[in-house]
Design an enzyme around this catalytic site. Sequence first.
Site, short mmCIF file in Angstrom:
data_model
loop_
_atom_site.label_atom_id
_atom_site.label_comp_id
_atom_site.label_asym_id
_atom_site.label_seq_id
_atom_site.Cartn_x
_atom_site.Cartn_y
_atom_site.Cartn_z
N ASN A 67 0.76 -1.27 0.12
CA ASN A 67 0.03 0.03 -0.08
C ASN A 67 0.60 1.43 0.02
O ASN A 67 0.39 2.43 -0.16
CB ASN A 67 -1.05 -0.02 1.25
CG ASN A 67 -2.05 -0.80 0.79
OD1 ASN A 67 -2.41 -1.60 -0.23
ND2 ASN A 67 -2.97 -1.21 1.83
N ARG A 95 -17.14 1.75 -1.56
CA ARG A 95 -15.88 2.43 -1.82
C ARG A 95 -15.91 3.50 -3.06
O ARG A 95 -15.22 3.43 -3.93
CB ARG A 95 -14.74 1.45 -2.26
CG ARG A 95 -14.63 0.35 -1.01
CD ARG A 95 -13.46 -0.53 -1.39
NE ARG A 95 -12.05 0.26 -0.93
CZ ARG A 95 -10.99 -0.54 -1.07
NH1 ARG A 95 -10.96 -1.72 -1.42
NH2 ARG A 95 -9.85 -0.23 -0.57
N ASP A 147 -7.43 -3.51 7.69
CA ASP A 147 -6.85 -4.55 7.05
C ASP A 147 -6.38 -5.79 7.89
O ASP A 147 -6.04 -6.81 7.40
CB ASP A 147 -5.66 -4.00 6.17
CG ASP A 147 -6.22 -3.12 5.11
OD1 ASP A 147 -7.29 -3.19 4.83
OD2 ASP A 147 -5.37 -2.53 4.29
C1 UD1 Z 1 -6.63 2.15 1.56
C2 UD1 Z 1 -5.96 0.79 1.36
C3 UD1 Z 1 -6.83 -0.33 2.00
C4 UD1 Z 1 -7.22 0.03 3.60
C5 UD1 Z 1 -8.02 1.52 3.45
C6 UD1 Z 1 -8.29 1.94 4.95
C7 UD1 Z 1 -4.55 1.13 -0.36
C8 UD1 Z 1 -4.06 0.70 -1.67
N1 UD1 Z 1 -5.52 0.73 0.00
O1 UD1 Z 1 -7.74 1.87 0.57
O2 UD1 Z 1 -6.05 -1.63 1.90
O3 UD1 Z 1 -8.40 -0.95 3.90
O4 UD1 Z 1 -7.01 2.39 2.80
O5 UD1 Z 1 -7.19 1.84 5.68
O6 UD1 Z 1 -3.52 1.83 0.46
N2 UD1 Z 1 -14.65 7.01 1.17
C9 UD1 Z 1 -15.64 7.75 0.61
N3 UD1 Z 1 -15.25 8.28 -0.50
C10 UD1 Z 1 -14.22 8.37 -1.24
C11 UD1 Z 1 -13.26 7.76 -0.71
C12 UD1 Z 1 -13.27 6.90 0.54
O7 UD1 Z 1 -16.69 7.80 1.04
O8 UD1 Z 1 -14.06 9.35 -2.18
C13 UD1 Z 1 -14.66 6.17 2.31
C14 UD1 Z 1 -14.54 4.55 1.98
O9 UD1 Z 1 -15.70 4.00 1.57
C15 UD1 Z 1 -14.21 3.90 3.41
C16 UD1 Z 1 -13.32 5.12 4.05
O10 UD1 Z 1 -13.58 6.42 3.19
O11 UD1 Z 1 -15.30 3.80 4.10
C17 UD1 Z 1 -11.98 5.10 3.84
O12 UD1 Z 1 -11.49 4.56 2.62
P1 UD1 Z 1 -10.01 5.05 2.20
O13 UD1 Z 1 -9.27 5.35 3.26
O14 UD1 Z 1 -10.02 6.03 1.12
O15 UD1 Z 1 -9.48 3.52 1.57
P2 UD1 Z 1 -8.57 3.60 0.23
O16 UD1 Z 1 -7.57 4.55 0.06
O17 UD1 Z 1 -9.45 3.05 -1.05
#
Ligand code: UD1
Length: 429
Positions: A23, A131, A316
């Site tokens: 990540n 997501r 995770d």
């Molecule tokens: C990253 C990690 C993943 C980990 C997650 C949370 C990588 C490649 N992946 O995923 O392994 O599980 O962080 O620690 O680094 N959200 C929204 N709108 C957005 C973006 C996110 O509502 O535009 C929400 C998501 O649905 C979730 C929360 O925010 O509920 C956190 O997600 P996020 O931290 O963005 O996860 P990733 O970056 O996709």
Amino acid sequence: MDRIRIRGGAPLNGTIPISGAKNAALPLMIASLLTEDTLELVNVPRLADISSLLRILSNHGVDHTIAGKRPGQTTETGQTIRLSAKTIIDTTAPYELVSTMRASFWVVAPLLARLGEAKVSMPGGCAIGTRPVDLLIMALERLGAQIEIDAGYVLAKAPRGLKGGEIAFPKVTVGGTHVALMAAALADGTTVIENAAREPEVVDLAACLSKMGARIEGAGSARIVVDGVSRLHGATHEVLPDRIETGTYAMAVAMTGGEVTLENTRPELLESALDVLRQAGVEVSAVNEGIRIRRNGGGIAPVDVTTDPFPGFPTDLQAQFMALMTRAAGTSRIRETIFENRFMHVQELARLGARIQLDGETATIEGVDRLKGAPVMATDLRASVSLVIAALAAEGETMVNRVYHLDRGFERLEDKLARCGAAIERVSG
Ligand code: UD1
């Protein structure tokens, strides 16, 4: 399709080398799009997700070379990848490529910041929840991007370049923070990111961007300030250790008993998870080589856990911890606050004899005296490895099907575990 066969019951003893963090490696590789010069990344794990991202970056015109092994290096040392985005030939990231890996959506930020335009497919659904990318789009808009969504694509434009601005995230998002950092690095003026993610991978990206000439203050805190520069240059950066891989093997040892040294990793990357393991009755100590995990004799105590953004308990590691709690002496509760739907492993763990009840975002796990091997199916990356942990302590044989999920995120898993005494093998075909 490969499968993994496990015969449970053996304790784990020995040493497990921890790889570079997937990540962190992914956003670092994407950051290569920000400069015409070469970005050299050291300690990149050998994983399917890394190969997928290399294909996606090639499509934009990024050349890469993977350095050969140097004397003293073994397959346990991560690879060195040099990425050169001298000429970007295509600012479109098509659905066929983005849908294979969500994080590839993040290319939108460097493409937009450097070339003023990007067309990137929306990533689509995912096994662990909806997501969305709304917060990533909001961040780019705050920096002056014009965004349209058309036929499943995000069309982003900034013909006169991005401008520094205020980005206040209503929810902590790792991907949103990565995107904001990369875009702000080349924006004109100062950007303030409020409620930024504090994950170690964000700090690692900021450190690499700083080596490339970016001006970033506050990474690792909830408020990051970026003073934009007009160009970034090449750099060499070593990917930080994988805290999720570290925590996964720590939980495997907690499950089977034994004593294992996790090498090339650091306790401060996962204090909350290590604390939870201590409460569960596991001995955890910092040693020169990394972290030593030991459980001899005593049973596993039940512990209640809630997932939270860093420095909280990581989502995770939730599935892996649930596997451990299936054998605890009593009842534990796990609340998943980051991703709805991230309980796909519950039904598969139940096939091994686990007693788990789901109620909204809370799972109640009633520890059982024994698990029994069965055929199970991997559903997503972290869920799959929770099945491996359970199988290591189950009586008889477990066959884990669909292990391509594991290959996305765990380097040589069966090899690392087998060397510590686990009866585990990959069955091809
Ligand atoms: C990253 C990690 C993943 C980990 C997650 C949370 C990588 C490649 N992946 O995923 O392994 O599980 O962080 O620690 O680094 N959200 C929204 N709108 C957005 C973006 C996110 O509502 O535009 C929400 C998501 O649905 C979730 C929360 O925010 O509920 C956190 O997600 P996020 O931290 O963005 O996860 P990733 O970056 O996709």
